[in-house]
Write a protein that holds these residues in place. Structure first.
Motif, PDB file in Angstrom:
ATOM      1  N   UNK A  22       0.627  -1.311   0.112  1.00 51.63           N
ATOM      2  CA  UNK A  22       0.019   0.160  -0.061  1.00 51.63           C
ATOM      3  C   UNK A  22       0.891   1.463   0.059  1.00 51.63           C
ATOM      4  N   UNK A  23       1.984   1.216   0.651  1.00 55.34           N
ATOM      5  CA  UNK A  23       2.958   2.479   0.735  1.00 55.34           C
ATOM      6  C   UNK A  23       3.431   2.445  -0.827  1.00 55.34           C
ATOM      7  N   UNK A  24       4.013   1.562  -1.431  1.00 60.45           N
ATOM      8  CA  UNK A  24       4.372   1.653  -2.743  1.00 60.45           C
ATOM      9  C   UNK A  24       3.282   1.984  -3.748  1.00 60.45           C
ATOM     10  N   UNK A  25       2.187   1.694  -3.607  1.00 62.55           N
ATOM     11  CA  UNK A  25       1.138   2.008  -4.497  1.00 62.55           C
ATOM     12  C   UNK A  25       0.722   3.587  -4.291  1.00 62.55           C
ATOM     13  N   UNK A  26       0.857   4.091  -3.013  1.00 58.73           N
ATOM     14  CA  UNK A  26       0.736   5.369  -2.933  1.00 58.73           C
ATOM     15  C   UNK A  26       1.840   6.403  -3.028  1.00 58.73           C
TER      16      UNK A  26
END
Length: 300
Positions: A111-115
């Motif tokens: 989720x941090x990479x996608x964000x």
């Protein structure tokens, strides 16, 4: 000083109290999520619900040292509410917002990479791990005393792994007079163990070295204390596993054999939350201050 920073602290245990105290003393504005039952009050720190946060104003998010579950749930001892972080919330933060966690998993990393947000893992730092190894080994000693009827001095103790925790554990137990053997795979670790005057063995030979073990301490976050290994242990052997969940021990088989096996991945927060919290707080201040200076430099 951290004046001007708006930081969200989500969940956690008693260690987070020291983090909140330190950051508030340095002038940060803090939103506390999952702290309804916390009796302490801190200047600049406000208890809020997760849906009340204006994520567009957030400069940093501090998660518990354990991060999240595989579905985004966040543990806290200060609330009975279910708290969950997801990509949607993180995506609403400014691009410079950094997420701080002790460790990560596939969900949090994804989720941090996608964000497109930076994920800073505190426990990846050598200084934090080494400082934390001190309350960790004290906690192990406490557990051994509580769960055995013999002394550490003279006990046949096997330590698995010789990383930052394994090295401290081995040194302290050797100093307490344990008949210590350290199991590793790395040739460099074997050389260091021998240089320290300790006995080493290769993990391929683990089954042979647990046949007379009184205590087995595992630090390796992979399944190494298997059913085959446990089947070779005496019934009185105590297994203490400090690896991150699910640990490196077949706990079900240990229970079946009647061998006591304890998984304790967060010993510093249990036995010395104040000291462990101060370690985290000092590192977080350094990281937050560095990020703030970088942003100011970019503005100029």
């Amino acid at each position: 000083m951290l004046t001007g920073l708006h930081i969200v602290i989500m969940g956690g245990d008693a260690r987070q109290i020291e983090v909140i105290r330190k950051l508030s003393e340095l002038g940060a504005k803090i939103s506390l999520i999952g702290y309804e039952q916390l009796d302490h009050s801190f200047t600049g720190a406000v208890k809020e619900k997760i849906d009340e946060i204006n994520w567009q104003e957030i400069d940093a998010i501090i998660l518990p040292v354990a991060g999240t579950s595989l579905d985004g749930e966040i543990d806290t001892i200060f609330s009975n509410e279910h708290i969950r972080i997801d990509e949607n919330k993180i995506s609403k933060t400014p691009p410079h917002c950094t997420i701080y966690s002790g460790i990560t998993n596939t969900y949090l990393t994804k989720i941090t990479q996608k964000a497109g947000r930076k994920l800073e893992l505190i426990f990846d730092r050598n200084d934090v791990a080494i400082y934390n190894s001190i309350p960790t080994v004290e906690g192990i000693i406490m557990l051994v005393i509580q769960n055995t009827d013999f002394t550490i001095h003279g006990s046949k103790t096997v330590v698995l792994g010789f990383g930052r925790n394994g090295m401290t554990i081995s040194r302290v137990f050797h100093g307490l007079g344990a008949k210590l053997k350290v199991g590793v795979r790395n040739a460099e670790h074997i050389a260091r163990i021998e240089e320290m005057g300790l006995d080493s063995f290769h993990l391929n030979d683990l089954e042979e070295f647990v046949k007379d073990a009184d205590i087995v301490i595992n630090t390796i976050p992979h399944l190494v204390v298997t059913a085959n290994v446990i089947s070779k242990m005496p019934h009185h052997t105590l297994i203490i596993d400090i690896a991150s969940k699910p640990g490196g021990t077949d706990f079900r088989y240990a229970e079946k054999r009647g061998i006591k096996a304890i998984l304790t991945p967060s010993l510093p927060g249990i036995v010395a939350p104040k000291t462990a919290g101060q370690i985290l707080a000092n590192v977080l201040v350094e990281l937050l201050h560095d990020d703030l200076l970088k942003r100011k430099g970019n503005v100029k």
